[in-house]
Write an enzyme that holds these catalytic residues in place. Structure first.
Site, PDB file in Angstrom:
ATOM      1  N   THR A  92       0.846  -1.194   0.000  1.00  0.00           N
ATOM      2  CA  THR A  92       0.000   0.000   0.000  1.00  0.00           C
ATOM      3  C   THR A  92       0.879   1.241   0.000  1.00  0.00           C
ATOM      4  OG1 THR A  92      -1.838  -1.086   1.087  1.00  0.00           O
ATOM      5  CG2 THR A  92      -1.621   1.290   1.464  1.00  0.00           C
TER       6      THR A  92
ATOM      7  N   GLN B 215      -4.025  -7.378  -6.094  1.00  0.00           N
ATOM      8  CA  GLN B 215      -4.492  -7.836  -4.774  1.00  0.00           C
ATOM      9  C   GLN B 215      -5.843  -7.183  -4.466  1.00  0.00           C
ATOM     10  OE1 GLN B 215      -2.871  -6.618  -0.882  1.00  0.00           O
ATOM     11  NE2 GLN B 215      -2.579  -8.777  -0.408  1.00  0.00           N
TER      12      GLN B 215
ATOM     13  N   HIS C  64      -7.007 -10.918  -0.796  1.00  0.00           N
ATOM     14  CA  HIS C  64      -6.307 -10.493   0.422  1.00  0.00           C
ATOM     15  C   HIS C  64      -7.032 -11.071   1.651  1.00  0.00           C
ATOM     16  CE1 HIS C  64      -4.000  -8.365   3.262  1.00  0.00           C
ATOM     17  NE2 HIS C  64      -4.029  -7.145   2.775  1.00  0.00           N
TER      18      HIS C  64
ATOM     19  N   ALA D 108      -5.387 -11.635   4.526  1.00  0.00           N
ATOM     20  CA  ALA D 108      -4.364 -11.502   5.581  1.00  0.00           C
ATOM     21  C   ALA D 108      -4.534 -10.206   6.371  1.00  0.00           C
ATOM     22  CB  ALA D 108      -2.979 -11.545   4.935  1.00  0.00           C
TER      23      ALA D 108
ATOM     24  N   TYR E 143      -7.779  -7.799   7.908  1.00  0.00           N
ATOM     25  CA  TYR E 143      -8.869  -7.190   7.137  1.00  0.00           C
ATOM     26  C   TYR E 143     -10.084  -8.128   7.093  1.00  0.00           C
ATOM     27  CZ  TYR E 143      -5.278  -3.771   6.391  1.00  0.00           C
ATOM     28  OH  TYR E 143      -4.309  -2.821   6.618  1.00  0.00           O
TER      29      TYR E 143
ATOM     30  N   ARG F  60      -3.711 -14.637  -0.185  1.00  0.00           N
ATOM     31  CA  ARG F  60      -2.707 -14.341   0.841  1.00  0.00           C
ATOM     32  C   ARG F  60      -3.325 -14.535   2.223  1.00  0.00           C
ATOM     33  NH1 ARG F  60       1.238  -9.183   2.263  1.00  0.00           N
ATOM     34  NH2 ARG F  60       3.070 -10.433   1.832  1.00  0.00           N
TER      35      ARG F  60
ATOM     36  N   ARG G 229       7.115 -14.998  12.038  1.00  0.00           N
ATOM     37  CA  ARG G 229       7.946 -13.994  12.718  1.00  0.00           C
ATOM     38  C   ARG G 229       7.423 -12.573  12.517  1.00  0.00           C
ATOM     39  NH1 ARG G 229      12.175 -15.957   8.722  1.00  0.00           N
ATOM     40  NH2 ARG G 229      11.618 -14.884   6.806  1.00  0.00           N
TER      41      ARG G 229
ATOM     42  N   ARG H 226       9.581  -4.446   1.849  1.00  0.00           N
ATOM     43  CA  ARG H 226      10.366  -3.218   2.028  1.00  0.00           C
ATOM     44  C   ARG H 226      11.615  -3.172   1.165  1.00  0.00           C
ATOM     45  NH1 ARG H 226      10.056  -4.192   8.279  1.00  0.00           N
ATOM     46  NH2 ARG H 226      10.033  -6.283   7.374  1.00  0.00           N
TER      47      ARG H 226
END
Ligand SMILES: Cc1cc2nc3c(=O)[nH]c(=O)nc-3n(C[C@H](O)[C@H](O)[C@H](O)COP(=O)(O)O)c2cc1C
Length: 366
Positions: free
Chosen positions: A30, A103, A180, A182, A185, A232, A272, A324
């Site tokens: 996003t 997505q 989506h 995951a 949401y 996902r 993690r 990232r």
């Protein structure tokens, strides 16, 4: 280069009918630069910078309807204008030989009535409210409006919203859609037992809590074909207060239930990644779900070059998605290939609305 060895992350992979030339996937990110929920021309450059011949890209989360939104300037795919706006972005990725999945997303209770049509109350599986958040996942603090529990007879309409979004995505030229499911949401608000407090056949047992997600998968598969559908999931994360008391059972149930649809891939977030961006120690692993799922498996969360290579050699996943690092390194696959140094990401510009800064100005190698 004399010491050149082709690293496993950069070997080809057949993702259903798509011939990938490497395993380095752009994770959904996003960026909040789609003014008024319409994708903008600056996204053409952003995505095409990250596109490679035979590389898989997944778009940022994209709203399926006018009730699906919960953030400023996230894109949608429910109107004609949005579909038209996606087309040149998809074309640019295809021009570079990329494979591009959209997505599709409904935020559920992670919203505020200011983002809702006519200022209405956000919908969810529950009417339990969310606490405000003040963390690094947001540009600003976020306040949420207490949601309204969907009536049982309203649920099929939300399934249809995902179907329309998927159809629109294919019309816009995307190669497929990623549902989506995951990060707290709407779909997860049904999946997880610490959120879902329904007493009808969409709540209670594991089977009932997974019903909504699986109905969406089935309906979207029927609309666009299983080879164009991924999903996902993040059974282990607790983002947006979405917690399950038995994430292993939840993840395994979903992995096995998804087998019957023959979908293109299952994309799972590593245990993690408890809070999406912050790592923690955990005894859990995605390996049982990877083993249970018969199709292609993408793992995500906290990966770099070395643990990505290790995940390939351990048969932990078929593909790795990078968030990232790919955000900050438009040529990430090339950098991995050359073992070149990486640009550092700047959290402060993750969600700012500038069409250039922190978006398309991360430098390429050389
Ligand atoms: C700026 C930003 C935006 C994100 N947006 C999304 C999103 O739209 N959809 C999604 O499923 N995950 C989203 N995530 C989670 C990432 O896809 C990924 O799972 C997470 O960053 C961990 O992977 P990483 O360690 O490679 O960054 C976002 C993460 C970041 C940093």
């Amino acid at each position: 280069m004399s010491d050149y060895i082709k690293i496993s992350l950069l070997t080809p992979y057949e993702l259903g009918k798509f011939n990938l030339s490497h395993r380095v996937v752009l994770a959904p990110l996003t960026r909040q630069r789609s003014y008024n929920n319409v994708p903008q021309p600056h996204a053409i450059l952003y995505y095409s910078q990250r596109a490679t011949e035979g590389g898989l890209l997944i778009t940022e989360a994209t709203g399926v309807s006018d009730t699906a939104q919960g953030y400023q300037d996230t894109p949608g795919i429910w109107t004609k204008e949005q579909v038209e706006a996606w087309k040149p972005i998809v074309d640019a990725v295809h021009a570079k030989g990329g494979i591009f999945f959209c997505q599709i997303w409904h935020v559920g209770r992670v919203s505020n009535s200011v983002f809702q049509p006519n200022g209405q109350t956000p919908i969810s599986s529950t009417d339990k409210p969310l606490k405000p958040v003040h963390n690094s996942s947001y540009a600003d603090a976020a306040e949420f409006t207490p949601p309204r529990r969907l009536r049982r007879d309203e649920i099929s309409q939300i399934v249809q919203d995902f179907v329309l979004a998927a159809r629109n995505a294919i019309e816009a030229g995307f190669d497929g859609v990623e549902i989506h499911g995951a990060n707290g949401y709407l779909i997860e608000q049904f999946l997880k037992d610490q959120v879902n407090d329904r007493t009808d056949d969409y709540g209670g047992s594991l089977e009932n809590r997974c019903r909504f997600a699986l109905e969406i998968v089935e309906a979207v598969v029927n609309e666009v074909g299983a080879d164009r559908v991924g999903i996902r999931l993040s059974p282990f994360t607790d983002f947006m207060e979405a917690v399950d008391s038995n994430p292993v059972a939840l993840g395994l149930y979903m992995a096995k239930a998804l087998n019957k649809f023959g979908i293109c891939y299952l994309h799972m977030i590593e245990p993690r990644m408890k809070m999406v961006l912050d790592k923690c120690e955990t005894p859990h692993s995605l390996q049982p779900m990877r083993n249970a799922f018969k199709g292609s498996f993408i793992a995500s969360g906290g990966y770099g070059r070395e643990n990505g290579i290790k995940a390939m050699s351990d048969n932990h996943a078929d593909l790795i998605s990078y968030g990232r690092l790919f955000l900050a390194n438009p040529d990430l696959p090339k950098r991995f290939e050359l073992n070149a140094p990486l640009n550092k990401y700047d959290r402060k510009t993750f969600y700012t609305s500038d069409p250039v800064i922190g978006y398309v100005d991360y430098p390429f190698l050389e």
